[in-house]
Scaffold this active site. Structure first.
Site, PDB file in Angstrom:
ATOM      1  N   GLU A 127       0.787  -1.212  -0.035  1.00 38.15           N
ATOM      2  CA  GLU A 127       0.089   0.089  -0.015  1.00 38.15           C
ATOM      3  C   GLU A 127       0.737   1.221  -0.042  1.00 38.15           C
ATOM      4  O   GLU A 127       0.625   2.369  -0.733  1.00 38.15           O
ATOM      5  CB  GLU A 127      -0.943  -0.059   1.114  1.00 38.15           C
ATOM      6  CG  GLU A 127      -2.187  -1.049   1.200  1.00 38.15           C
ATOM      7  CD  GLU A 127      -1.727  -2.356   1.477  1.00 38.15           C
ATOM      8  OE1 GLU A 127      -0.752  -2.684   1.913  1.00 38.15           O
ATOM      9  OE2 GLU A 127      -2.402  -3.259   0.734  1.00 38.15           O
TER      10      GLU A 127
ATOM     11  N   PRO B 139      11.745 -12.696  -2.397  1.00 40.66           N
ATOM     12  CA  PRO B 139      10.236 -12.936  -1.559  1.00 40.66           C
ATOM     13  C   PRO B 139       9.710 -11.763  -1.109  1.00 40.66           C
ATOM     14  O   PRO B 139      10.240 -10.464  -1.098  1.00 40.66           O
ATOM     15  CB  PRO B 139      11.083 -13.701  -0.500  1.00 40.66           C
ATOM     16  CG  PRO B 139      12.444 -14.014  -0.984  1.00 40.66           C
ATOM     17  CD  PRO B 139      12.818 -13.092  -2.160  1.00 40.66           C
ATOM     18  N   ARG B 140       8.630 -11.851  -0.806  1.00 41.12           N
ATOM     19  CA  ARG B 140       7.469 -10.707  -0.298  1.00 41.12           C
ATOM     20  C   ARG B 140       7.879 -10.203   0.862  1.00 41.12           C
ATOM     21  O   ARG B 140       8.106  -9.035   1.303  1.00 41.12           O
ATOM     22  CB  ARG B 140       6.241 -11.275  -0.602  1.00 41.12           C
ATOM     23  CG  ARG B 140       5.006 -10.305   0.134  1.00 41.12           C
ATOM     24  CD  ARG B 140       4.713  -9.243  -0.720  1.00 41.12           C
ATOM     25  NE  ARG B 140       3.906  -8.168  -0.412  1.00 41.12           N
ATOM     26  CZ  ARG B 140       3.397  -7.036  -1.109  1.00 41.12           C
ATOM     27  NH1 ARG B 140       4.125  -6.706  -2.215  1.00 41.12           N
ATOM     28  NH2 ARG B 140       2.427  -6.328  -0.695  1.00 41.12           N
TER      29      ARG B 140
ATOM     30  N   GLY C 108      12.649  -2.365  -0.888  1.00 46.67           N
ATOM     31  CA  GLY C 108      12.629  -1.239  -1.372  1.00 46.67           C
ATOM     32  C   GLY C 108      13.322  -1.010  -2.955  1.00 46.67           C
ATOM     33  O   GLY C 108      13.464   0.070  -3.531  1.00 46.67           O
ATOM     34  N   GLU C 109      13.705  -2.328  -3.312  1.00 43.25           N
ATOM     35  CA  GLU C 109      14.182  -2.413  -4.663  1.00 43.25           C
ATOM     36  C   GLU C 109      13.699  -3.294  -5.711  1.00 43.25           C
ATOM     37  O   GLU C 109      14.240  -3.665  -6.822  1.00 43.25           O
ATOM     38  CB  GLU C 109      15.801  -2.988  -4.394  1.00 43.25           C
ATOM     39  CG  GLU C 109      16.653  -2.037  -3.839  1.00 43.25           C
ATOM     40  CD  GLU C 109      18.084  -2.481  -4.059  1.00 43.25           C
ATOM     41  OE1 GLU C 109      18.862  -1.821  -4.520  1.00 43.25           O
ATOM     42  OE2 GLU C 109      18.505  -3.578  -3.610  1.00 43.25           O
TER      43      GLU C 109
ATOM     44  N   ASN D 215       1.223  -6.383  -7.214  1.00 42.93           N
ATOM     45  CA  ASN D 215       0.821  -5.410  -8.089  1.00 42.93           C
ATOM     46  C   ASN D 215       1.494  -5.732  -9.528  1.00 42.93           C
ATOM     47  O   ASN D 215       2.734  -5.689  -9.751  1.00 42.93           O
ATOM     48  CB  ASN D 215       1.525  -4.054  -7.608  1.00 42.93           C
ATOM     49  CG  ASN D 215       1.113  -2.933  -8.337  1.00 42.93           C
ATOM     50  OD1 ASN D 215       0.436  -2.825  -9.549  1.00 42.93           O
ATOM     51  ND2 ASN D 215       1.555  -1.826  -7.930  1.00 42.93           N
TER      52      ASN D 215
ATOM     53  N   LEU E 200       1.293  -3.865 -12.100  1.00 39.01           N
ATOM     54  CA  LEU E 200       1.419  -2.583 -12.912  1.00 39.01           C
ATOM     55  C   LEU E 200       2.913  -2.220 -12.487  1.00 39.01           C
ATOM     56  O   LEU E 200       3.253  -1.334 -13.412  1.00 39.01           O
ATOM     57  CB  LEU E 200       0.595  -1.395 -12.530  1.00 39.01           C
ATOM     58  CG  LEU E 200      -0.853  -1.942 -12.778  1.00 39.01           C
ATOM     59  CD1 LEU E 200      -1.747  -0.499 -12.032  1.00 39.01           C
ATOM     60  CD2 LEU E 200      -1.143  -2.024 -14.126  1.00 39.01           C
ATOM     61  N   GLU E 201       3.605  -2.686 -11.595  1.00 37.97           N
ATOM     62  CA  GLU E 201       5.031  -2.171 -11.533  1.00 37.97           C
ATOM     63  C   GLU E 201       6.018  -2.726 -12.593  1.00 37.97           C
ATOM     64  O   GLU E 201       6.716  -1.820 -12.997  1.00 37.97           O
ATOM     65  CB  GLU E 201       5.381  -2.923 -10.014  1.00 37.97           C
ATOM     66  CG  GLU E 201       4.846  -2.285  -8.877  1.00 37.97           C
ATOM     67  CD  GLU E 201       5.541  -2.620  -7.652  1.00 37.97           C
ATOM     68  OE1 GLU E 201       5.736  -2.087  -6.721  1.00 37.97           O
ATOM     69  OE2 GLU E 201       5.468  -3.997  -7.379  1.00 37.97           O
TER      70      GLU E 201
END
Length: 426
Positions: free
Chosen positions: A59, A271-272, A313-314, A338, A340-341
């Site tokens: 988010e 990994p998430r 963050g990468e 997502n 769309l990234e």
């Protein structure tokens, strides 16, 4: 307090030991755990505070254009999150925006939704308005905002069919909570209808589109992707981003099949959740795969089969270094992440069938023939091999995805226009 919220609060108190166990895990050394009880410093008198809540990492990433628009000189923007990964991304963004002179941007953890904690948090923060991103409907926090006269908006309002079925069982509670919302900016007509079915007033609901389409990769990300791709060389590279337990095994199987046709192929595996980084590294090692970890700045050479993106963050940078991108959470029943990234970067997008959380985005991509969906890991391997053999098909997919993102931008402008017409700017 109405009886639905009274019962809800009683249930929270009963679950307090389990909730605190979760809080202990989702913490940061820089943030005292008392923040979860609403014990934050009081805002200085006269300071204008905007409060934006984003649940987790995904988010915060999706809300970045909104955050940048809300960060204004002379004002204080407070971003709250529930998770530690979301907090880390919010802190990084806050530091960047503050250093750039876009006002003061800080982060705090959202208080637990106990009545007292919610009241303390709102009373001490004293926000001019409260903005909740997507599906964050916390009854006691919303009630505390109403009690203190804080206008509330739900932005990029999203309610999947699955979430709707769950909330519908709690309709009296949701009706009371939504009664505290002054404006709901839904991302689609279907989402707006589901919110209305739970009790959101139609006259306080607008359909503005998805803020996720307003994603714009910045120059620093693009340059970092170019540098990384140069280091990786001309070998075939695919990226699997935001992966989950039970999915990594399927992706490694798919990569092994791909390597039969493309021995030099490299998988960038991301990994998430950071708490899984070590476990995924061990999984790769047990399979005898040459693995380099980004967090350790390990070199990627001809013997490297998997490059583990075990940093925060990468993800956009890593997507941009690939020829193809698989978006995780879709080969296991998570609901996807997502899409769309990578699309915004012009990287062809693949996913599994579990896309409940992004069905509206997936549908737009399907219509533009900008999404490749596979049923399982074996099918993924086949499609990867076919696409690596067809550079023209890769270009068409990438350009189609980039066009979809560009054509559907505009939700941010509509959201900001809506906010300016609401009683928030007072």
């Amino acid at each position: 307090m109405g009886w639905p919220r009274w019962l809800y609060s009683a249930a929270l108190y009963g679950l307090a030991p389990l909730i605190w166990r979760w809080v202990w895990r989702e913490s940061l050394p820089t943030h005292p755990r008392r923040q979860r009880l609403g014990l934050i410093p009081s805002s200085p008198p006269g300071e204008r505070v905007t409060w934006l809540h984003c649940a987790s990492l995904g988010e915060v990433v999706a809300a970045r254009p909104l955050i940048e628009a809300l960060a204004r000189p002379g004002e204080h923007l407070v971003i709250t999150t529930m998770t530690a990964t979301g907090a880390q991304r919010a802190l990084t963004l806050a530091e960047q925006l503050t250093a750039a002179g876009q006002g003061t941007v800080t982060h705090a953890f959202l208080p637990l939704d106990f009545p007292g904690a919610a009241r303390r948090f709102v009373a001490r923060l004293r926000p001019a308005w409260a903005l909740f991103f997507e599906t964050e409907l916390w009854p006691n926090l919303l009630a505390a905002c109403r009690r203190h006269g804080v206008p509330v908006a739900v932005l990029n309002g999203r309610l999947s069919p699955r979430a709707f079925r769950g909330y519908r069982r709690l309709r009296p509670l949701m009706h009371e909570a939504l009664g505290c919302v002054d404006w709901l900016a839904a991302k689609s007509a279907a989402d707006a209808e589901r919110f209305r079915a739970l009790g959101m007033a139609a006259e306080r609901t607008s359909v503005v589109g998805s803020l996720k389409f307003d994603i714009r990769p910045d120059d620093a990300v693009l340059e970092a992707s170019r540098r990384l791709r140069t280091r990786l060389g001309e070998r075939p590279v695919w990226v699997a981003g935001s992966t989950h337990e039970g999915e990594d095994e399927q992706l490694l199987d798919a990569h092994a099949r791909l390597c039969r046709d493309y021995p030099q192929a490299l998988l960038i595996l991301v990994p998430r959740h950071p708490q899984r980084f070590d476990a995924v590294a061990e999984l790769c090692e047990r399979r005898g795969l040459g693995t380099a970890r980004r967090s350790r700045e390990e070199a990627v050479d001809g013997e490297t089969t998997v490059y583990l993106g075990d940093t925060l963050g990468e993800l956009m940078t890593l997507y941009g270094a690939g020829d193809l991108a698989f978006v995780g959470g879709s080969l296991v029943p998570v609901g996807g992440h997502n899409l769309l990234e990578p699309a915004a970067l012009g990287v062809p997008v693949l996913s599994g069938p579990a896309l409940a959380n992004f069905e509206d985005v997936a549908e737009v991509l399907r219509e533009a023939e900008a999404l490749v969906e596979v049923a399982d890991g074996a099918a993924l391997a086949e499609r990867l091999a076919a696409l690596f053999a067809d550079a023209a098909a890769r270009r068409r997919l990438g350009e189609a995805g980039r066009h979809v993102v560009a054509a559907n931008r505009g939700a941010l402008a509509r959201t900001l226009e809506g906010l300016s017409r609401q009683p928030f700017q007072g």
